[in-house]
Scaffold this active site. Sequence first.
Site, PDB file in Angstrom:
ATOM      1  N   ARG A  33       0.819  -1.218   0.000  1.00 39.95           N
ATOM      2  CA  ARG A  33       0.000   0.000   0.000  1.00 39.95           C
ATOM      3  C   ARG A  33       0.851   1.266   0.000  1.00 39.95           C
ATOM      4  NH1 ARG A  33      -4.094  -1.467   4.613  1.00 39.95           N
ATOM      5  NH2 ARG A  33      -5.217  -3.220   3.731  1.00 39.95           N
ATOM      6  N   ARG A  37      -3.326   5.965  -0.016  1.00 39.24           N
ATOM      7  CA  ARG A  37      -3.961   7.026   0.762  1.00 39.24           C
ATOM      8  C   ARG A  37      -3.048   7.759   1.732  1.00 39.24           C
ATOM      9  NH1 ARG A  37      -8.818   3.648   3.116  1.00 39.24           N
ATOM     10  NH2 ARG A  37      -7.237   2.017   2.947  1.00 39.24           N
ATOM     11  N   ARG A  46      -6.587  11.423  -7.403  1.00 35.02           N
ATOM     12  CA  ARG A  46      -7.788  10.592  -7.283  1.00 35.02           C
ATOM     13  C   ARG A  46      -9.036  11.413  -7.023  1.00 35.02           C
ATOM     14  NH1 ARG A  46      -8.825   5.867  -4.817  1.00 35.02           N
ATOM     15  NH2 ARG A  46     -10.942   6.587  -5.239  1.00 35.02           N
ATOM     16  N   ASP A  82      -6.520  -3.146  -7.697  1.00 34.24           N
ATOM     17  CA  ASP A  82      -7.297  -3.676  -6.583  1.00 34.24           C
ATOM     18  C   ASP A  82      -7.543  -5.152  -6.865  1.00 34.24           C
ATOM     19  OD1 ASP A  82      -9.190  -2.769  -4.135  1.00 34.24           O
ATOM     20  OD2 ASP A  82     -10.175  -4.349  -5.299  1.00 34.24           O
ATOM     21  N   TYR A 157     -14.907 -12.798  -0.540  1.00 35.48           N
ATOM     22  CA  TYR A 157     -15.701 -11.611  -0.894  1.00 35.48           C
ATOM     23  C   TYR A 157     -16.933 -11.983  -1.712  1.00 35.48           C
ATOM     24  CZ  TYR A 157     -12.243  -8.235   0.785  1.00 35.48           C
ATOM     25  OH  TYR A 157     -11.422  -7.477   1.580  1.00 35.48           O
TER      26      TYR A 157
END
Length: 352
Positions: A33, A37, A46, A82, A157
């Site tokens: 990561r 963010r 973004r 992703d 998921y």
Amino acid sequence: MRGVSTHQQTAASPFIRACRNEPVPHTPVWFMRQAGRSLPEYHKVREGVPMLESCMRPDLIAEITLQPVRRHKVDAAIYFSDIMVPLKAIGLDLDIKPGVGPVVADPFRSRQDLARLRDLEPSDVGYVTEAVGMLTAELGETPLIGFTGAPFTLASYLVEGGPSRNHERTKALMYGDPQLWHDLLDRLADITATFLKVQVEAGASAVQLFDSWAGAVSPADYRSHVLPASAKVLKAVEGYGVPRIHYGVGTGELLGLLGEAGADVVGVDWRVPLDEAARRVGPGKALQGNLDPAVLFAPTEAVEQKAREVLDAAAAAGTGHIFNLGHGVIPSTDPDALSRLVEFVHRTTQTA
């Protein structure tokens, strides 16, 4: 195949050498990561762009992937995407909801649902080929790591419909209809293997298989119900000769099995010291990890002390080592703390 020349260009990099248990001028560093963010420049590019859209625009993929390389001077880039992208590419109705994560509109409940999982064709993800080409041209000798989610995590998921704390529906299917479970994971293995192949053929120099939720199962269940599909994915890219990293969270009891599935490098979270991890994994595998991401919120001196403990354990392990966090960068992490950490690891381990 464009990837061949790129792989030759990055073969002498510290990251690739460490993956192959070869001597390095310093311990290579990258962060899970790292592209995301924690960086203000990420938020800027973004702004107003949904997550999945940003994973399908080559210009954004390239820019976001390169941001941490420019800022932190890490030894490898990780392709920005992703784990749900290949499933979106074959037409599944899903989204990445802010603050929640992947959400599937119609969760899998029966054998009829398998028909929704068609094969992934390279043309479905043409933006991946384009973005990787842009990236390798810019990165030069710095390796690009391709990645995909592992079949177990993707299945969770799909079955749960989103993130789950207990994976109760997932395990109910795994135990209650093991043949359907096997068929589901096998189909997902084919899809994710194609996704990795596209990245490697376009120029990615290594790959990482993320099994975020594998720590939810016991070693016996992992061997029976999870390992075969992950092994199929890793086997599918074996012929390219690129290092294969296998990582999961909370997988201390599974480290040997992660290596057995076909990894060249086993990722280790912060719960198991690297010298003990080496014992569990066995000889011949490099290790990646494993500073606790929360340590980065402590003062610099404390961060360096904990990083030194990781490096000491890696030295005791006596195998190739890629310095990383034990999990992804926490979004509120100070980017300067990451840059300082990279500089510290490079300076502390420099051999020439």
